[in-house]
Design a protein around this motif. Structure first.
Motif, mmCIF file in Angstrom:
data_model
loop_
_atom_site.group_PDB
_atom_site.id
_atom_site.type_symbol
_atom_site.label_atom_id
_atom_site.label_comp_id
_atom_site.label_asym_id
_atom_site.label_seq_id
_atom_site.Cartn_x
_atom_site.Cartn_y
_atom_site.Cartn_z
ATOM 1 N N UNK A 70 -15.615 -21.778 -14.898
ATOM 2 C CA UNK A 70 -15.542 -20.317 -15.029
ATOM 3 C C UNK A 70 -15.938 -19.870 -16.428
ATOM 4 N N UNK A 71 -15.429 -20.551 -17.453
ATOM 5 C CA UNK A 71 -15.737 -20.145 -18.828
ATOM 6 C C UNK A 71 -17.214 -20.347 -19.155
ATOM 7 N N UNK A 72 -17.825 -21.423 -18.648
ATOM 8 C CA UNK A 72 -19.246 -21.661 -18.911
ATOM 9 C C UNK A 72 -20.104 -20.605 -18.213
ATOM 10 N N UNK A 73 -19.781 -20.266 -16.965
ATOM 11 C CA UNK A 73 -20.571 -19.262 -16.246
ATOM 12 C C UNK A 73 -20.471 -17.890 -16.907
ATOM 13 N N UNK A 74 -19.242 -17.476 -17.217
ATOM 14 C CA UNK A 74 -19.069 -16.162 -17.850
ATOM 15 C C UNK A 74 -19.683 -16.148 -19.240
#
Length: 261
Positions: A70-74
């Motif tokens: 999630x953190x990488x995508x956002x």
């Protein structure tokens, strides 16, 4: 990699490998030592320690991988916008700097306290402090790549902005993001254990490595194995992920290849 694959395989298959229900309590078997029935013994509530460690590893890995994805995508999406559009860059980066100024563990505790103890809340609490680091990484790559001739040529030929961002600029961020993602997984697993140890993580009804260690700390003098086994698996898992991240960095970083050559 082999150690990490083994840990992940065992934890993913834990519903079938666990000999007992990890939540089943038996007051007659409290704090028992290793035996043929309970290979690692039992905890203070008579629950099978091996079953809890296996199921707990599954939850800890789920939180670590979920927070990293999630953190990488956002962070990638925000970083692409921040690095390409100069007008938005100043606003976005000031907001990211504000998030980074808050101690990550305090921010995570506050977010879990607001949303309640659950797996989703813990993933969100770990993700938000990690996003600014990913944004800064992607932004630094895009700032350099957007000046390359192939990007200028695509812009001159009338390519749409989404095509320039996702076809020409995003591939440049994949290598550093893979490396950063491995470190986020390791950091997220440790943060989850720390939150659980402080009583601000996943509900105690859900076994995780952190929860098991938190419950066993008051019995550490009597039976240190309650803390030892989940702590040992946590250490091996995080160490394996960090070493894998170092190997990925050495493989994917062209500057290191030039130095070796």
């Amino acid at each position: 990699a082999l150690v990490l694959i083994l840990i992940m395989a065992v934890t993913l298959l834990s519903p079938w490998l666990a000999p007992y229900d990890p939540l089943h309590m038996n007051s007659l078997n409290r704090l028992k030592g290793p035996s043929p029935e309970h290979l690692l013994g039992t905890d203070a509530y008579g629950r099978d320690l091996l079953s809890r460690v296996l199921i707990g590893g599954r939850v800890s890995l789920l939180i670590g991988i979920g927070a990293a994805v999630v953190s990488v995508l956002i962070g990638m999406l925000i970083g692409l916008v921040s690095g390409f559009f100069r007008t938005a860059d100043a606003i976005i980066m000031r907001f990211m700097d504000s998030l980074m100024a808050i101690p990550s563990i305090l921010l995570a505790i506050a977010l879990v306290a607001l949303n309640g103890p659950s797996i989703g809340s813990v993933i969100m609490a770990i993700t938000i402090p990690e996003v600014p680091r990913v944004v800064r990484l992607v932004r630094s790559v895009v700032l350099t790549a957007r000046e390359e001739p192939y990007v200028e040529a695509a812009y001159a030929l009338g390519s749409s902005l989404p095509k320039i961002l996702f076809r020409h600029l995003m591939p440049n961020t994949m290598a550093p993001l893979i490396v950063q993602g491995t470190y986020i997984v390791a950091s997220a697993i440790l943060t989850e254990a720390l939150l659980s140890f402080l009583g601000a993580g996943v509900s105690t009804e859900v076994p995780t490595w952190g929860n098991i260690m938190a419950e066993g700390r008051q019995f550490f003098r009597i039976k240190p194995s309650i803390v030892l086994w989940p702590g040992l698996l946590l250490t091996l898992c995080v160490l394996s992920i960090n070493l894998l991240g170092d190997a990925a960095r050495d493989t994917l970083d062209p500057r290191l290849k030039k130095r070796e050559g």
